[in-house]
Design a protein around this motif. Sequence first.
Motif, PDB file in Angstrom:
ATOM      1  N   UNK A   3      -0.065 -12.212 -10.502  1.00 31.06           N
ATOM      2  CA  UNK A   3       0.037 -10.958 -11.230  1.00 31.06           C
ATOM      3  C   UNK A   3       1.068 -10.099 -10.521  1.00 31.06           C
ATOM      4  N   UNK A   4       1.365  -8.961 -11.099  1.00 27.21           N
ATOM      5  CA  UNK A   4       2.364  -8.072 -10.512  1.00 27.21           C
ATOM      6  C   UNK A   4       2.095  -6.661 -11.004  1.00 27.21           C
ATOM      7  N   UNK A   5       1.844  -5.707 -10.157  1.00 26.76           N
ATOM      8  CA  UNK A   5       1.819  -5.807  -8.694  1.00 26.76           C
ATOM      9  C   UNK A   5       0.440  -6.186  -8.181  1.00 26.76           C
ATOM     10  N   UNK A   6       0.407  -6.600  -6.933  1.00 27.66           N
ATOM     11  CA  UNK A   6      -0.852  -6.766  -6.224  1.00 27.66           C
ATOM     12  C   UNK A   6      -1.169  -5.405  -5.611  1.00 27.66           C
ATOM     13  N   UNK A  74       2.633 -18.284   0.556  1.00 32.51           N
ATOM     14  CA  UNK A  74       2.885 -16.857   0.368  1.00 32.51           C
ATOM     15  C   UNK A  74       3.840 -16.383   1.452  1.00 32.51           C
ATOM     16  N   UNK A  75       4.955 -15.835   1.017  1.00 34.77           N
ATOM     17  CA  UNK A  75       5.952 -15.262   1.920  1.00 34.77           C
ATOM     18  C   UNK A  75       5.902 -13.752   1.740  1.00 34.77           C
ATOM     19  N   UNK A  76       5.813 -13.019   2.848  1.00 41.14           N
ATOM     20  CA  UNK A  76       5.700 -11.567   2.814  1.00 41.14           C
ATOM     21  C   UNK A  76       7.013 -10.913   3.214  1.00 41.14           C
ATOM     22  N   UNK A 107       1.684 -29.716  -7.982  1.00 42.36           N
ATOM     23  CA  UNK A 107       2.854 -29.229  -7.243  1.00 42.36           C
ATOM     24  C   UNK A 107       2.562 -27.909  -6.538  1.00 42.36           C
ATOM     25  N   UNK A 108       3.102 -27.769  -5.349  1.00 41.08           N
ATOM     26  CA  UNK A 108       2.971 -26.544  -4.571  1.00 41.08           C
ATOM     27  C   UNK A 108       3.754 -25.425  -5.248  1.00 41.08           C
ATOM     28  N   UNK A 109       3.188 -24.230  -5.211  1.00 34.10           N
ATOM     29  CA  UNK A 109       3.884 -23.068  -5.763  1.00 34.10           C
ATOM     30  C   UNK A 109       4.110 -22.049  -4.657  1.00 34.10           C
ATOM     31  N   UNK A 110       5.070 -21.191  -4.871  1.00 34.24           N
ATOM     32  CA  UNK A 110       5.381 -20.141  -3.918  1.00 34.24           C
ATOM     33  C   UNK A 110       5.166 -18.776  -4.533  1.00 34.24           C
ATOM     34  N   UNK A 130      14.552 -24.866  -8.538  1.00 33.61           N
ATOM     35  CA  UNK A 130      13.745 -25.863  -9.245  1.00 33.61           C
ATOM     36  C   UNK A 130      12.298 -25.859  -8.755  1.00 33.61           C
ATOM     37  N   UNK A 131      11.933 -24.844  -7.981  1.00 28.02           N
ATOM     38  CA  UNK A 131      10.575 -24.711  -7.471  1.00 28.02           C
ATOM     39  C   UNK A 131       9.786 -23.719  -8.315  1.00 28.02           C
ATOM     40  N   UNK A 132       8.484 -23.947  -8.460  1.00 28.07           N
ATOM     41  CA  UNK A 132       7.648 -22.947  -9.130  1.00 28.07           C
ATOM     42  C   UNK A 132       7.408 -21.767  -8.179  1.00 28.07           C
ATOM     43  N   UNK A 133       8.074 -20.666  -8.460  1.00 29.70           N
ATOM     44  CA  UNK A 133       8.026 -19.488  -7.590  1.00 29.70           C
ATOM     45  C   UNK A 133       7.743 -18.255  -8.431  1.00 29.70           C
ATOM     46  N   UNK A 134       6.865 -17.402  -7.906  1.00 36.63           N
ATOM     47  CA  UNK A 134       6.608 -16.100  -8.516  1.00 36.63           C
ATOM     48  C   UNK A 134       7.007 -15.028  -7.512  1.00 36.63           C
TER      49      UNK A 134
END
Length: 162
Positions: A3-6, A74-76, A107-110, A130-134
């Motif tokens: 979701x956005x925002x957390x 999760x990258x902060x 598949x791993x997501x980011x 090509x990665x699933x990223x949000x």
Amino acid sequence: MTKDPYVFDFLRIEPGHAERELEQALVERIIETLGELGSGFSFVGRQIPFDVDGDEFFVDLLFFHVEQLRYVVVELKVGKFKPEYVGQLGFYIELVEDQLRRPAHAATVGLLLCIDKNDRVVRYALAGSNHPIAIASYDLLPPAEQAVLPSEAELQRALDNP
């Protein structure tokens, strides 16, 4: 899944915080963090080390989604979104795919969490990935509201001494 925002208003950190302070606060309040992320998330760890031929890299936070059977990296970031963050997150996704993911897993997501973002810049940055990223922003309780709330220690004293 995202979701956005957390809304991390349950964290008691000051404006201008560092990424490690945000990470520490999220981990210290893991139950609330998992609740904000949504159902199905389990916490794997923080600063997960990966060795690539002697070079060491660390994933900020790693979760596993038990319903979807996938890792979530999760990258902060404590500033505004920058396109180069997509490359870093994609690299971490590849590490998890190669070193942790099993055949039964999806598949791993980011998920990149940053304070602010320009949606158009995000679209351009993700166009070549090509990665699933949000990419999502996060909100904290405003400083003025934080200042009028009792501290965690004050609340604990009140609970201990009814």
